[in-house]
Design an enzyme around this catalytic site. Structure first.
Site, mmCIF file in Angstrom:
data_model
loop_
_atom_site.group_PDB
_atom_site.id
_atom_site.type_symbol
_atom_site.label_atom_id
_atom_site.label_comp_id
_atom_site.label_asym_id
_atom_site.label_seq_id
_atom_site.Cartn_x
_atom_site.Cartn_y
_atom_site.Cartn_z
ATOM 1 N N HIS A 159 5.720 6.281 -0.896
ATOM 2 C CA HIS A 159 6.440 5.020 -1.099
ATOM 3 C C HIS A 159 5.553 3.838 -0.757
ATOM 4 O O HIS A 159 4.610 3.956 0.026
ATOM 5 C CB HIS A 159 7.705 4.983 -0.234
ATOM 6 C CG HIS A 159 7.412 4.959 1.228
ATOM 7 N ND1 HIS A 159 7.145 6.099 1.943
ATOM 8 C CD2 HIS A 159 7.308 3.928 2.099
ATOM 9 C CE1 HIS A 159 6.885 5.772 3.197
ATOM 10 N NE2 HIS A 159 6.969 4.461 3.324
ATOM 11 N N HIS A 172 0.852 -1.193 0.000
ATOM 12 C CA HIS A 172 0.000 0.000 0.000
ATOM 13 C C HIS A 172 0.885 1.239 0.000
ATOM 14 O O HIS A 172 2.085 1.140 0.278
ATOM 15 C CB HIS A 172 -0.868 0.017 1.267
ATOM 16 C CG HIS A 172 -0.021 0.248 2.486
ATOM 17 N ND1 HIS A 172 0.667 -0.772 3.110
ATOM 18 C CD2 HIS A 172 0.309 1.381 3.136
ATOM 19 C CE1 HIS A 172 1.378 -0.271 4.103
ATOM 20 N NE2 HIS A 172 1.185 1.040 4.152
HETATM 21 O O1 3AM Z 1 4.295 0.961 5.242
HETATM 22 P P1 3AM Z 1 4.714 2.396 5.266
HETATM 23 O O2 3AM Z 1 6.196 2.578 5.216
HETATM 24 O O3 3AM Z 1 4.000 3.235 4.285
HETATM 25 O O4 3AM Z 1 5.881 2.749 8.731
HETATM 26 C C1 3AM Z 1 4.483 2.723 8.949
HETATM 27 C C2 3AM Z 1 3.713 2.356 7.716
HETATM 28 O O5 3AM Z 1 4.297 3.037 6.634
HETATM 29 C C3 3AM Z 1 3.996 4.117 9.191
HETATM 30 O O6 3AM Z 1 2.621 4.042 8.905
HETATM 31 C C4 3AM Z 1 2.380 3.024 7.955
HETATM 32 C C5 3AM Z 1 1.334 2.075 8.448
HETATM 33 O O7 3AM Z 1 1.727 1.501 9.649
HETATM 34 N N1 3AM Z 1 4.263 4.559 10.546
HETATM 35 C C6 3AM Z 1 4.293 3.811 11.669
HETATM 36 N N2 3AM Z 1 4.593 4.584 12.724
HETATM 37 C C7 3AM Z 1 4.761 5.840 12.268
HETATM 38 C C8 3AM Z 1 5.066 7.089 12.859
HETATM 39 N N3 3AM Z 1 5.243 7.218 14.175
HETATM 40 C C9 3AM Z 1 4.558 5.831 10.862
HETATM 41 N N4 3AM Z 1 4.654 6.921 10.100
HETATM 42 C C10 3AM Z 1 4.961 8.080 10.733
HETATM 43 N N5 3AM Z 1 5.146 8.171 12.065
#
Ligand code: 3AM
Length: 175
Positions: free
Chosen positions: A124, A42
């Site tokens: 991304h 996603h």
């Molecule tokens: O799968 P992606 O990289 O798009 O890394 C987590 C994931 O991103 C991100 O939110 C998405 C769904 O879990 N994520 C988790 N903790 C986070 C935080 N504290 C975060 N993004 C920003 N700040």
């Protein structure tokens, strides 16, 4: 009910999820990182953190009022962030519609008290996690394209030692 970990994001069409995981199998060393399952691929628009049901409802209502046209997303770039340990795919040039949608959702989230990352939005699709060591990156001879016609609110659950993303509600992009 306890708070749920939520985020807004874009799902990839299933055929593209499948094509990407087939390509990924030959593109990286087996020990490069932990591959995300096809259904988990996603693009995150706005991370919300742990959110109460009341706040989730308010954020859903605001999301449902967004009026924006569909846009074309090209997936023609890849990268590695060693610190968070992520290998990703994304667009070389983020479409304006994508940036606008993320900006709106991120500012609505901030106004509702969901702390937002101070870093600029870097669209991304995470492909591998736990990729903290150097990774031999494949050449960029790949290109997937699809029209983004919806976005969704996801619940991020930790189950049987893995993250799973469950779509709670989704909205069409309509001009
Ligand atoms: O799968 P992606 O990289 O798009 O890394 C987590 C994931 O991103 C991100 O939110 C998405 C769904 O879990 N994520 C988790 N903790 C986070 C935080 N504290 C975060 N993004 C920003 N700040």
């Amino acid at each position: 009910m306890p708070a749920r970990r939520l985020f807004f994001g874009i799902a990839l069409p299933e055929p593209i999820q499948q094509e990407i995981i087939r390509w990924r199998a030959g593109a990286f060393e087996a020990d490069a990182g932990r591959p995300l399952p096809a259904a988990s691929l996603h693009l995150t628009l706005a991370f919300l953190g742990d959110v109460s049901d009341e706040k989730a409802l308010a954020l859903s209502k605001q999301a449902g009022r967004i009026r924006q046209s569909p846009f074309v997303l090209n997936i023609d770039d890849a990268g590695h962030w060693p610190r968070p340990g992520i290998v990703w795919l994304g667009p070389r040039q983020a479409p304006r519609g994508l940036v606008q949608l993320a900006d709106i959702l991120r500012s609505q989230a901030a106004r509702s008290g969901c702390a937002q990352s101070p870093y600029p939005f870097h669209p991304h699709i995470s492909l591998l996690r736990n990729a903290n060591r150097p990774v031999a990156m494949p050449s960029r001879h790949f290109h997937w394209q699809f029209t983004v016609e919806r976005f969704a609110l996801y619940h991020s659950l930790f189950e049987k030692g893995r993250m799973r993303y469950q779509s709670i509600e989704s909205w069409p992009l309509t001009s």
